[in-house]
Design an enzyme around this catalytic site. Sequence first.
Site, mmCIF file in Angstrom:
data_model
loop_
_atom_site.group_PDB
_atom_site.id
_atom_site.type_symbol
_atom_site.label_atom_id
_atom_site.label_comp_id
_atom_site.label_asym_id
_atom_site.label_seq_id
_atom_site.Cartn_x
_atom_site.Cartn_y
_atom_site.Cartn_z
ATOM 1 N N THR A 15 98.388 45.036 4.945
ATOM 2 C CA THR A 15 99.211 45.775 4.207
ATOM 3 C C THR A 15 98.586 45.754 2.663
ATOM 4 O O THR A 15 97.675 44.969 2.500
ATOM 5 C CB THR A 15 100.658 44.911 4.089
ATOM 6 O OG1 THR A 15 100.156 43.676 3.569
ATOM 7 C CG2 THR A 15 101.303 44.936 5.399
ATOM 8 N N ASP A 16 99.146 46.640 1.734
ATOM 9 C CA ASP A 16 98.604 46.871 0.653
ATOM 10 C C ASP A 16 99.638 45.975 -0.342
ATOM 11 O O ASP A 16 100.391 45.254 -0.033
ATOM 12 C CB ASP A 16 98.473 48.049 0.044
ATOM 13 C CG ASP A 16 99.741 48.888 0.190
ATOM 14 O OD1 ASP A 16 100.817 48.446 0.256
ATOM 15 O OD2 ASP A 16 99.525 50.159 0.170
ATOM 16 N N GLN A 17 99.582 46.191 -1.555
ATOM 17 C CA GLN A 17 100.269 45.403 -2.545
ATOM 18 C C GLN A 17 101.843 45.798 -2.670
ATOM 19 O O GLN A 17 102.674 45.033 -2.933
ATOM 20 C CB GLN A 17 99.807 45.650 -3.941
ATOM 21 C CG GLN A 17 100.431 44.827 -5.178
ATOM 22 C CD GLN A 17 99.700 45.227 -6.548
ATOM 23 O OE1 GLN A 17 99.107 45.822 -6.904
ATOM 24 N NE2 GLN A 17 100.110 43.899 -7.228
ATOM 25 N N ILE A 20 103.078 47.767 2.474
ATOM 26 C CA ILE A 20 103.008 48.777 3.474
ATOM 27 C C ILE A 20 101.555 48.627 4.010
ATOM 28 O O ILE A 20 100.659 48.518 3.356
ATOM 29 C CB ILE A 20 103.357 50.302 2.804
ATOM 30 C CG1 ILE A 20 104.612 50.248 2.426
ATOM 31 C CG2 ILE A 20 103.074 51.409 3.497
ATOM 32 C CD1 ILE A 20 105.134 51.316 1.483
#
Length: 141
Positions: A15-17, A20
Amino acid sequence: MYINETKIKVRYVETDQMGIVHHSNYYSWFEVGRTEFFEQTGMSYGDIECQGILFPLIESGCIYKEGAKYQDELTIRTWIQELGNVRVTFCYEVIRDRDHKLLAAGKTVHAFVNREFKPINLKKINKDLWEKLKVLIATEE
């Protein structure tokens, strides 16, 4: 038509920040689905490569409908859309298990080449493998 279903659970590292799944991870999941597809049909990439047949990627695409999130349980559906003498097209769907929502749909196109990366006609070079793949895309009429 044979459709493989592979289960995965989204890891934090994917996931990203925003929490997601980063778009690049879908391609890793496609590879997982494709590998499982072969294994569940009694073939493996390793076995096929030992026969001198390689499947380099020559085209890919993905349509993102909704982002997967950390700890989502997903199903990667994989099937062969098209089989030609010198290439094969796989299709994928990434479905969230809890609501059966389609999150992404993609495809990859692979060439058939030998160890020197020269294109080969799979139907002529390995009729047994060709027939096994043909059976997997046959549709009931």
